[in-house]
Scaffold this active site. Structure first.
Site, mmCIF file in Angstrom:
data_model
loop_
_atom_site.group_PDB
_atom_site.id
_atom_site.type_symbol
_atom_site.label_atom_id
_atom_site.label_comp_id
_atom_site.label_asym_id
_atom_site.label_seq_id
_atom_site.Cartn_x
_atom_site.Cartn_y
_atom_site.Cartn_z
ATOM 1 C CE1 TYR A 22 -3.765 -2.304 0.052
ATOM 2 C CE2 TYR A 22 -2.865 -3.190 2.099
ATOM 3 C CZ TYR A 22 -3.760 -3.271 1.044
ATOM 4 O OH TYR A 22 -4.644 -4.305 0.986
ATOM 5 C CG HIS A 99 -9.493 -0.905 -5.090
ATOM 6 N ND1 HIS A 99 -10.040 -1.149 -3.848
ATOM 7 C CD2 HIS A 99 -10.485 -1.078 -5.987
ATOM 8 C CE1 HIS A 99 -11.321 -1.469 -4.007
ATOM 9 N NE2 HIS A 99 -11.617 -1.426 -5.290
#
Ligand code: DQA
Length: 142
Positions: A22, A99
């Site tokens: 991430y 995302h």
């Protein structure tokens, strides 16, 4: 233009949460970038995060009263939540699914999104820049 940036569960831990997937930016840093980008594009960006499905639904309902569009990363609820899908379908303003990671390059259970079919579009796989690209899309084509 007023835009809601809505982050789902576990995204408050960005910066320390699986940074190899991430990235290392915190949620606060991402939000600051989006507010700044919004300003440069003439948009007022408001950012919210909730770890709770009901909190996300309430934020979507509320957005109907003030926002022109929503950038939404529902985190793990992406793959499970009929209720979030129904909320998006109900509010009548464009929602862009976002995302950080490329969910299609990950576990199979992440390949299905409950919300894509009721979203205006979707940006994935570009880390925090997925949000920046989604914001531009929403402002230019929302
Ligand atoms: C995510 C992808 C989801 O599968 C995961 O549950 C998340 C983050 C992303 O931004 O890449 O929490 O939405």
């Amino acid at each position: 233009m007023k835009i809601l940036v809505l982050h789902g569960p576990n995204l408050n831990l960005l910066g320390t949460r699986e940074p190899e997937i991430y990235g290392s930016m915190t949620l606060g840093e991402i939000d600051a970038k989006l507010v700044e980008l919004g300003k440069s594009l003439g948009a007022d960006v408001k950012c919210l995060q909730s770890n709770h499905e009901g909190g996300l639904i309430d934020a979507l309902h509320d957005a109907r009263t003030w926002a022109n569009g929503v950038l939404f990363n529902p985190g793990g609820y992406t793959h499970t939540s009929v209720a979030l899908r129904d909320a998006i379908a109900a509010i009548g303003i464009p929602v862009v699914e976002v995302h950080l990671s490329n969910v299609y390059a990950r576990e199979e259970f992440r390949h299905h999104s409950m919300i894509s079919a009721v979203c205006k579009g979707k940006v994935i796989g570009f880390g925090w820049r997925s949000y920046a690209l989604g914001l531009r899309g929403l402002l230019e084509a929302g």
